[in-house]
Design an enzyme around this catalytic site. Structure first.
Site, mmCIF file in Angstrom:
data_model
loop_
_atom_site.group_PDB
_atom_site.id
_atom_site.type_symbol
_atom_site.label_atom_id
_atom_site.label_comp_id
_atom_site.label_asym_id
_atom_site.label_seq_id
_atom_site.Cartn_x
_atom_site.Cartn_y
_atom_site.Cartn_z
ATOM 1 N N SER A 1 -39.807 11.757 36.891
ATOM 2 C CA SER A 1 -39.848 13.215 36.832
ATOM 3 C C SER A 1 -41.243 13.825 36.813
ATOM 4 C CB SER A 1 -39.055 13.714 35.621
ATOM 5 O OG SER A 1 -37.673 13.587 35.867
ATOM 6 N N TYR B 1 -32.607 20.995 31.235
ATOM 7 C CA TYR B 1 -33.433 20.142 32.095
ATOM 8 C C TYR B 1 -32.589 19.662 33.270
ATOM 9 C CZ TYR B 1 -36.993 16.608 33.143
ATOM 10 O OH TYR B 1 -37.968 15.851 33.741
ATOM 11 N N LYS C 1 -46.103 15.678 30.724
ATOM 12 C CA LYS C 1 -44.851 15.456 31.452
ATOM 13 C C LYS C 1 -44.520 13.970 31.401
ATOM 14 C CE LYS C 1 -41.278 16.723 33.692
ATOM 15 N NZ LYS C 1 -40.583 15.688 32.873
ATOM 16 N N THR C 2 -43.279 13.711 31.051
ATOM 17 C CA THR C 2 -42.769 12.341 31.105
ATOM 18 C C THR C 2 -42.130 12.103 32.471
ATOM 19 O OG1 THR C 2 -40.644 13.055 30.213
ATOM 20 C CG2 THR C 2 -42.292 12.266 28.626
ATOM 21 N N GLY C 3 -41.970 10.843 32.815
ATOM 22 C CA GLY C 3 -41.259 10.475 34.036
ATOM 23 C C GLY C 3 -40.594 9.126 33.841
#
EC number: 3.5.2.6
Length: 384
Positions: free
Chosen positions: A87, A172, A337-339
């Site tokens: 993400s 989200y 931001k995480t992904g």
């Protein structure tokens, strides 16, 4: 959320006790051993085959690699190793959208159905492009598994009805950012993958970031591993390119974060597009929702970051408040931001005022708190 909380965000101060005193940075001062002391125990605990950590301080980069691209081949991780970034891709999609806005081709205040006539008369008459860019449309996280074609996807959007009032909750959503990508590509008059790979990525000097990994780069594409340590790779389904589909390496991603901090200059239009994604639009109970980025007043405590990145933030609707007027991009802020994909984990942060950026990449899915804690430990060492 009361006005006092909004004021605290606006003034860029902490609203909970700070767990440590941060000092200004004199020089890039992390030794290999200091990074090892944080990363190696994490890899052992989580059984991670390979990791890359890239750090930028005052325009100086250092990249640290650990382990192997694949347990089978035992090829060591290197600057060329490609990771699925999950993400974090959403911030790239938002940047492409703000680029279209600067070109006069997209208005974030317009309804989605204004740009997609096939959705006229649907709920999207009352959903703005900005709602898509800030997870406030009400669309759910995942694309239903039975949707395989664009026609099926549009039929789904036509019938969809929000559970809550649009703009009141943050949900989200891959469906939301995916639709943002569809609208943006239409307004740029080219397929989304082409707009990303041929227009945006070269303009930012990101030479090894891809939606579709070219044959010549496949040998650098790390093997991912899921929670059960089984080998897995991303299967790009519908809206995958827009929502979670990029693969990249540590070198490209630290450059991307440096561009976000303006440590590296790119063409004015793209610099402005990136800057616009830092606009604060909604206030959650923990952070400011920008355009796919999430920001916190700097300095920030680890407990606040863990609160803002808790599972419920992605899995359950959260009440939000519209910030009026929208907050101009904040320099004294911690953007993150995480992904994730089934076999990879990413965490990216940058602090413009401090000129610090960190990106952490692993070829195994690991829980978000572990990523944030390790990154914060690195930050503490840089800031001591």
């Amino acid at each position: 959320m009361d006005n006092s909380m909004k004021n605290i965000f606006r003034q860029g101060r902490l609203f909970i006790a700070l767990s440590l005193a941060m000092t200004s940075i004199s020089a890039f001062a992390l030794t290999q051993q200091e990074v090892d002391d944080i990363i190696k125990p994490l890899m052992k605990q989580e059984q991670i085959p390979g990791m890359s950590v890239a750090i930028s301080v005052n325009g100086k980069q250092a990249i640290y690699h650990y382990g192997v691209q694949s347990k089978q081949t035992q090829i060591p991780v290197s600057d060329r190793t490609l990771y699925e970034i999950g993400s974090l891709s959403k911030t790239f999609t938002a940047t492409l959208a703000t680029y279209a806005q600067i070109q006069g081709k997209l208005d974030f205040s317009q309804s989605v159905s204004h740009y997609l006539p096939e959705l006229k008369g649907s709920a999207f008459d009352n959903v703005s492009v900005m709602n898509l860019a800030t997870h406030t449309s009400g669309l759910s996280l995942f694309v239903p598994s039975d949707i395989k074609t664009n026609d099926q996807l549009m039929a789904y959007y036509q019938k969809w009805l929000p559970d809550n009032e649009v703009g009141q909750y943050r949900s989200y959503s891959n469906l939301g950012v995916g639709l943002l990508g569809i609208v943006t590509a239409k307004q740029l008059n080219m397929p989304f993958s082409q707009a990303m790979e041929k227009l945006m990525l070269p303009s930012l000097g990101l030479k090894h970031t891809y939606i579709h990994v070219p044959k010549s780069q496949e040998k650098y594409y790390a093997q991912g591993y899921n929670k059960q340590n089984q080998p897995v790779r991303l299967n790009l389904e519908i809206l995958g390119p827009e929502a979670y589909g990029l693969k990249s390496n540590a070198k490209d991603l630290i450059r991307y974060l440096e561009i976000n901090m303006q440590s590296i200059k790119v063409a004015k239009t793209w610099q402005e597009a990136i800057e616009n994604t830092h606009t604060g639009v909604y206030l959650t109970d923990s952070f400011v929702q920008d355009m796919m980025w999430e920001s916190y007043p700097w300095p920030v405590s680890l407990s606040q970051l863990l609160q803002g990145n808790r599972d419920d933030m992605a899995l359950k609707p959260q009440k939000v408040e519209l910030i009026k007027p929208a907050m101009a991009p904040e320099v004294r802020a911690y953007y993150n931001k995480t992904g994730s994909s089934n076999g990879f984990a990413t965490y990216a942060i940058f602090i413009p005022e401090e000129k610090i950026a960190i990106v952490m990449l692993s070829n195994k899915w690991i829980p978000i708190p572990q990523r944030i804690t390790a990154t914060y430990q690195l930050l503490e060492k840089i800031e001591r």
